[in-house]
Design a protein around this motif. Sequence first.
Motif, mmCIF file in Angstrom:
data_model
loop_
_atom_site.group_PDB
_atom_site.id
_atom_site.type_symbol
_atom_site.label_atom_id
_atom_site.label_comp_id
_atom_site.label_asym_id
_atom_site.label_seq_id
_atom_site.Cartn_x
_atom_site.Cartn_y
_atom_site.Cartn_z
ATOM 1 N N TRP A 1 42.110 44.799 32.831
ATOM 2 C CA TRP A 1 42.001 43.345 32.910
ATOM 3 C C TRP A 1 42.352 42.702 31.570
ATOM 4 O O TRP A 1 42.965 41.642 31.528
ATOM 5 C CB TRP A 1 40.595 42.947 33.356
ATOM 6 N N ASP B 1 46.498 40.083 40.392
ATOM 7 C CA ASP B 1 45.191 39.902 39.752
ATOM 8 C C ASP B 1 44.082 40.016 40.805
ATOM 9 O O ASP B 1 43.056 40.653 40.581
ATOM 10 C CB ASP B 1 45.081 38.523 39.085
ATOM 11 N N SER C 1 36.335 38.554 32.746
ATOM 12 C CA SER C 1 36.016 39.571 31.734
ATOM 13 C C SER C 1 34.577 39.424 31.261
ATOM 14 O O SER C 1 33.858 40.424 31.127
ATOM 15 C CB SER C 1 36.954 39.457 30.531
ATOM 16 N N MET D 1 40.664 34.218 33.889
ATOM 17 C CA MET D 1 40.676 35.656 33.619
ATOM 18 C C MET D 1 39.662 36.016 32.535
ATOM 19 O O MET D 1 39.001 37.057 32.616
ATOM 20 C CB MET D 1 42.081 36.106 33.248
#
Length: 174
Positions: free
Chosen positions: A140, A110, A39, A35
């Motif tokens: 996010w 997600d 980003s 994750m």
Amino acid sequence: MEMTMKLLGALLVLTGCTGTGWQRSEALGERVRSMEEISTVIWKIRGEIRVSGIPLGHVFLQVSDQVAAPWADVLRSLSRRMEAQEGERFQELWAAELPALHRECYRPEDWNCLLGLGQSLGYLDLTMQVELLDGFLAEWGRRTEECRREKQEKQKVCQCLGLAAGAFLVLLLV
């Protein structure tokens, strides 16, 4: 000899169960790392759009040189397909290329959030694209922070459960 075999078996069972617990706790960390990687890529795309003002296909090509595979490959492919202008909408291109990034650690929500980014990106002017990416990054970031908290809560539980399961099996089998 029989006692040695029992001890060796008990040690192997205990080690296997403990290793399984540690492996599961590491999987939680992998989701956080994935994750964070997303980003970083989206921040770079946002920065290129904001600073350079070049078309999205060129932005993807420039960012692909700054990131590692598989993101670099996906961004290059998106850039090529956008330059070819075969009449496909951006959201179709995005949805077609993104499966190369799918990992076991992504949850369906997600994945849907990431796919949803392609619904609007590429159709708006530069200011709106930056605002869209800001909104995505805020959402996010919230998801990533939630994932970090979950990791902290569950990581030690996984490790302890692995050890406890191994100890239980050793007591049960010996």
